[in-house]
Write an enzyme that holds these catalytic residues in place. Structure first.
Site, PDB file in Angstrom:
ATOM      1  N   SER A   1     -16.094  35.563 130.972  1.00  0.00           N
ATOM      2  CA  SER A   1     -16.092  36.278 132.353  1.00  0.00           C
ATOM      3  C   SER A   1     -15.580  37.809 132.268  1.00  0.00           C
ATOM      4  CB  SER A   1     -15.027  35.415 133.284  1.00  0.00           C
ATOM      5  OG  SER A   1     -14.021  35.184 132.717  1.00  0.00           O
TER       6      SER A   1
ATOM      7  N   ASP B   1      -5.023  38.277 137.955  1.00  0.00           N
ATOM      8  CA  ASP B   1      -4.667  36.820 138.326  1.00  0.00           C
ATOM      9  C   ASP B   1      -4.151  36.266 136.731  1.00  0.00           C
ATOM     10  OD1 ASP B   1      -6.792  36.796 136.587  1.00  0.00           O
ATOM     11  OD2 ASP B   1      -8.075  35.731 137.423  1.00  0.00           O
TER      12      ASP B   1
ATOM     13  N   HIS C   1      -7.806  37.998 134.224  1.00  0.00           N
ATOM     14  CA  HIS C   1      -9.038  38.997 134.439  1.00  0.00           C
ATOM     15  C   HIS C   1      -8.208  40.404 134.624  1.00  0.00           C
ATOM     16  CE1 HIS C   1     -11.184  34.952 135.199  1.00  0.00           C
ATOM     17  NE2 HIS C   1     -11.939  35.679 134.435  1.00  0.00           N
TER      18      HIS C   1
END
Length: 239
Positions: free
Chosen positions: A11, A188, A191
């Site tokens: 991600s 977070d 990320h």
């Protein structure tokens, strides 16, 4: 034919083309000189990435030239704890290294001329991970990732890179050199914020320069506008 940079990862790679992302910054930096190709797979670990490599790389390179470089950025999900919320993403350390070797071997065989750049998993801010997973009132919970585990996987990634003689970016260590990295670089606990993206962007640029890939070494695609003769504009555009 413009050279290409292929970004392969989880991600943090998939989100790299979002506003302020490190992939978008690379595309902007090399705007007239190279194409940046995104192959990010949110949530994937090395086990899953290895399974889908052929499909993931469809169309990533031209038929006439290998990419100049490919980044391999996995480990954040592999390092998920085996007894916590994201246990299904966990990959044991030995298998993680075996999978990295196999991914690198795939690219070496597919694109012999491409430089393979490994990137370690990033650091983890555990309180932010607890909030992200369980909410603000869950301080008694345990995080699904820890910075210690991420560091272990980062060292394993570095070891594979040295073994295979590939460049490696130790973002786990580099990011923690900055004050308040837990909140300035991570949004977070995992990320990246725009500042965290800038840290990785700078490290990728440094590594690309080491392998001879930089703005100074690359030609701009097609004549620059100030190179066009105003008295005969089309002359400069003849191929």
């Amino acid at each position: 034919m413009r050279p290409r940079l292929v970004l392969f990862g989880d991600s943090i790679t998939e989100l790299s083309f979002a506003a302020g992302g490190w992939g978008a910054a690379l595309a902007n930096h090399f705007g007239r000189q190279a194409d940046v190709v995104l192959r990010g797979l949110s949530g994937y670990n090395t086990r899953w990435a290895l399974k889908v490599l052929d499909r993931a790389m469809e169309g990533a390179a031209s038929e006439s030239a290998d990419p100049a470089a490919v980044t391999v950025f996995f480990g954040a999900n592999d390092a998920s704890l085996p007894d916590q919320q994201q246990a299904h993403q966990h990959v044991p350390l030995d298998e993680y290294q075996t999978n990295l070797r196999a991914i690198c071997a795939y690219f070496k065989n597919k694109w012999p001329a491409a430089a393979i750049i490994l990137i370690t998993p990033p650091p983890i801010h555990e309180p932010a991970r607890i909030r992200d997973m369980y909410g603000d009132n869950a301080s008694s919970r345990q995080p699904e990732r820890t910075n210690e585990a991420a560091g272990t996987y980062a060292q394993a990634c570095i070891s594979v890179a040295k073994e295979l003689d590939h460049p490696v970016i130790d973002i786990w260590t580099q990011m923690q050199q900055f004050p308040d990295w837990q909140t300035s670089a991570l949004c977070d606990g995992l990320h990246f914020t725009p500042f965290g993206n800038k840290i990785l962007f700078d490290e990728v640029l440094k590594t690309l320069e080491i392998i001879g890939f930089s703005q100074q070494s690359l030609r701009s695609d097609l004549p620059l506008f100030h190179e066009i003769d105003p008295k005969d504009p089309l002359k400069a555009l003849e191929i």
